[in-house]
Design a protein around this motif. Sequence first.
Motif, PDB file in Angstrom:
ATOM      1  N   TRP A 160      -4.812   8.065  -9.544  1.00 47.02           N
ATOM      2  CA  TRP A 160      -5.573   8.039  -8.340  1.00 47.02           C
ATOM      3  C   TRP A 160      -6.363   6.803  -8.229  1.00 47.02           C
ATOM      4  O   TRP A 160      -6.473   5.750  -8.892  1.00 47.02           O
ATOM      5  CB  TRP A 160      -6.817   9.288  -8.471  1.00 47.02           C
ATOM      6  CG  TRP A 160      -7.407   8.776  -9.735  1.00 47.02           C
ATOM      7  CD1 TRP A 160      -7.571   9.486 -11.094  1.00 47.02           C
ATOM      8  CD2 TRP A 160      -8.837   8.079  -9.933  1.00 47.02           C
ATOM      9  NE1 TRP A 160      -8.431   8.849 -11.978  1.00 47.02           N
ATOM     10  CE2 TRP A 160      -9.162   8.113 -11.224  1.00 47.02           C
ATOM     11  CE3 TRP A 160      -9.550   7.333  -8.880  1.00 47.02           C
ATOM     12  CZ2 TRP A 160     -10.501   7.554 -11.702  1.00 47.02           C
ATOM     13  CZ3 TRP A 160     -10.809   6.680  -9.392  1.00 47.02           C
ATOM     14  CH2 TRP A 160     -11.232   6.750 -10.518  1.00 47.02           C
ATOM     15  N   ALA A 179     -17.314   6.540  -0.380  1.00 45.27           N
ATOM     16  CA  ALA A 179     -16.670   6.543  -1.488  1.00 45.27           C
ATOM     17  C   ALA A 179     -15.668   7.689  -1.742  1.00 45.27           C
ATOM     18  O   ALA A 179     -16.431   8.930  -1.622  1.00 45.27           O
ATOM     19  CB  ALA A 179     -17.231   5.746  -2.521  1.00 45.27           C
ATOM     20  N   TRP A 180     -14.632   7.583  -2.061  1.00 43.69           N
ATOM     21  CA  TRP A 180     -13.706   8.904  -2.254  1.00 43.69           C
ATOM     22  C   TRP A 180     -12.421   8.679  -3.280  1.00 43.69           C
ATOM     23  O   TRP A 180     -12.035   7.369  -3.276  1.00 43.69           O
ATOM     24  CB  TRP A 180     -13.495   9.665  -1.111  1.00 43.69           C
ATOM     25  CG  TRP A 180     -11.959   8.987  -0.413  1.00 43.69           C
ATOM     26  CD1 TRP A 180     -10.627   9.462  -0.567  1.00 43.69           C
ATOM     27  CD2 TRP A 180     -12.164   8.001   0.556  1.00 43.69           C
ATOM     28  NE1 TRP A 180      -9.776   8.823   0.198  1.00 43.69           N
ATOM     29  CE2 TRP A 180     -10.653   7.885   0.724  1.00 43.69           C
ATOM     30  CE3 TRP A 180     -13.076   7.316   1.199  1.00 43.69           C
ATOM     31  CZ2 TRP A 180     -10.247   7.208   1.850  1.00 43.69           C
ATOM     32  CZ3 TRP A 180     -12.482   6.300   2.131  1.00 43.69           C
ATOM     33  CH2 TRP A 180     -11.239   6.230   2.417  1.00 43.69           C
ATOM     34  N   THR A 181     -12.048   9.625  -4.022  1.00 43.64           N
ATOM     35  CA  THR A 181     -11.038   9.238  -4.698  1.00 43.64           C
ATOM     36  C   THR A 181      -9.617   9.834  -3.960  1.00 43.64           C
ATOM     37  O   THR A 181      -9.652  10.947  -3.229  1.00 43.64           O
ATOM     38  CB  THR A 181     -10.908  10.169  -6.029  1.00 43.64           C
ATOM     39  OG1 THR A 181     -11.440  11.494  -5.933  1.00 43.64           O
ATOM     40  CG2 THR A 181     -11.963   9.475  -7.112  1.00 43.64           C
ATOM     41  N   ASP A 182      -8.549   9.256  -4.007  1.00 48.59           N
ATOM     42  CA  ASP A 182      -7.326   9.361  -3.464  1.00 48.59           C
ATOM     43  C   ASP A 182      -6.060   9.779  -4.521  1.00 48.59           C
ATOM     44  O   ASP A 182      -5.967   8.938  -5.312  1.00 48.59           O
ATOM     45  CB  ASP A 182      -6.682   8.300  -2.643  1.00 48.59           C
ATOM     46  CG  ASP A 182      -5.645   8.697  -1.712  1.00 48.59           C
ATOM     47  OD1 ASP A 182      -4.819   9.539  -1.936  1.00 48.59           O
ATOM     48  OD2 ASP A 182      -5.532   8.275  -0.349  1.00 48.59           O
ATOM     49  N   ASP A 183      -5.853  10.901  -4.641  1.00 53.59           N
ATOM     50  CA  ASP A 183      -5.313  11.695  -5.819  1.00 53.59           C
ATOM     51  C   ASP A 183      -3.861  11.933  -5.443  1.00 53.59           C
ATOM     52  O   ASP A 183      -3.485  12.537  -4.598  1.00 53.59           O
ATOM     53  CB  ASP A 183      -5.930  12.691  -6.220  1.00 53.59           C
ATOM     54  CG  ASP A 183      -5.502  13.027  -7.687  1.00 53.59           C
ATOM     55  OD1 ASP A 183      -4.382  12.712  -8.220  1.00 53.59           O
ATOM     56  OD2 ASP A 183      -6.316  14.022  -8.125  1.00 53.59           O
ATOM     57  N   GLY A 236     -13.633  13.556  -5.937  1.00 54.32           N
ATOM     58  CA  GLY A 236     -14.803  12.690  -5.756  1.00 54.32           C
ATOM     59  C   GLY A 236     -15.127  12.317  -4.247  1.00 54.32           C
ATOM     60  O   GLY A 236     -14.278  11.899  -3.448  1.00 54.32           O
ATOM     61  N   LEU A 250      -9.684   4.453  -5.994  1.00 47.66           N
ATOM     62  CA  LEU A 250     -11.182   4.808  -5.723  1.00 47.66           C
ATOM     63  C   LEU A 250     -11.009   3.781  -4.310  1.00 47.66           C
ATOM     64  O   LEU A 250     -10.691   2.734  -4.224  1.00 47.66           O
ATOM     65  CB  LEU A 250     -11.963   4.138  -6.413  1.00 47.66           C
ATOM     66  CG  LEU A 250     -13.664   4.073  -5.972  1.00 47.66           C
ATOM     67  CD1 LEU A 250     -14.018   5.680  -6.010  1.00 47.66           C
ATOM     68  CD2 LEU A 250     -14.486   3.482  -7.233  1.00 47.66           C
ATOM     69  N   LYS A 251     -11.372   4.663  -3.069  1.00 48.18           N
ATOM     70  CA  LYS A 251     -11.573   3.954  -1.755  1.00 48.18           C
ATOM     71  C   LYS A 251     -12.838   3.968  -1.531  1.00 48.18           C
ATOM     72  O   LYS A 251     -13.763   4.935  -1.610  1.00 48.18           O
ATOM     73  CB  LYS A 251     -10.616   4.978  -1.026  1.00 48.18           C
ATOM     74  CG  LYS A 251      -9.139   5.054  -1.248  1.00 48.18           C
ATOM     75  CD  LYS A 251      -8.477   3.806  -1.135  1.00 48.18           C
ATOM     76  CE  LYS A 251      -6.978   4.191  -1.120  1.00 48.18           C
ATOM     77  NZ  LYS A 251      -6.142   2.933  -1.100  1.00 48.18           N
ATOM     78  N   VAL A 252     -13.285   2.727  -0.735  1.00 46.69           N
ATOM     79  CA  VAL A 252     -14.707   2.789  -0.155  1.00 46.69           C
ATOM     80  C   VAL A 252     -14.172   2.158   1.341  1.00 46.69           C
ATOM     81  O   VAL A 252     -13.663   1.246   1.484  1.00 46.69           O
ATOM     82  CB  VAL A 252     -15.434   1.641  -0.954  1.00 46.69           C
ATOM     83  CG1 VAL A 252     -16.533   1.574  -0.368  1.00 46.69           C
ATOM     84  CG2 VAL A 252     -15.677   1.999  -2.471  1.00 46.69           C
TER      85      VAL A 252
END
Length: 292
Positions: free
Chosen positions: A269, A256-260, A242, A271-273
């Motif tokens: 995972w 915004a991105w997903t750190d997995d 993401g 969710l980072k903003v």
Amino acid sequence: MPPAGGKPLSEPTFDPQGSSVALAVRPDGGLVVVETRRNEMPADRPPSEPGSETVLFTFCDDPACSRPERKMAAELESPFDDSGYRSLAVAVGADDRPVAARLNSRNGALSVITCVDADCTTPRVTTARDGRDTEPSYESRMRGGVSMAMRADGRPVIVHRDMRDGSVSLLDCRDRDCARIDPVAPAGLSRGALPTVVTDAAGRTLVAYQDLAAHRIMLAACSDGRCESAAVGRIRYGPGAGLAMTLDGQGRPVIAWTDDNGLRYGSEWALKVTTVLNARILTGPRPEPPAR
């Protein structure tokens, strides 16, 4: 008063090969929802011949789509496979007319769909990137993707990732139909999640992407065919699938991105903003004037 609950935009459909949906915000706060629907092939049609699909545009006056209105439908060659990647994108101009980009996973062609009239009842389809004769493998289809933003003057900018080699190009359209484009190839965009794009008040194109080697979230500012990049976030575990970006009320990029953590089973995972507060990182520090 908040709007009433949303209504279905279409009848239930079943397509084992998948379909795509994309949406964009209208200037008045409503939405434009774009969806693809595979057309049934005649029984006497040879299996080797490509089918076709319909791309449907629905306008909503509010975010809940309580009063959806179908305005436009365009016919395209069928992509035959929509699973696992972003093959459809849409953006809306200040005149409330949308522009959609559709990536054909069968041959890699990129089609751009625009409104001919102000009411968006008639479509125009332009081929921004031609397709190829050989059909790509499933792994190649998973690499492809497209994301889009709109300039203030109504010209789109498109991030296009090629299915065959994973290379990413920024297509700066000279006109609304993208019949003429200026391709830009920012460094470091070929791997990871599909980059996302917005345009800012200064007229720059901002592209957020993942730097897998450095485990960083990067932001590139592009203008006049050149891009400058800076790290704006740290990927702690691993790059997720993401990645999205918009501008806040002050015109600052919000990513915004997903750190997995990448575990095959029981994967976790986060969710980072990140809001980019310092715009100077995109242009670099100004040099000090020479001493007199």
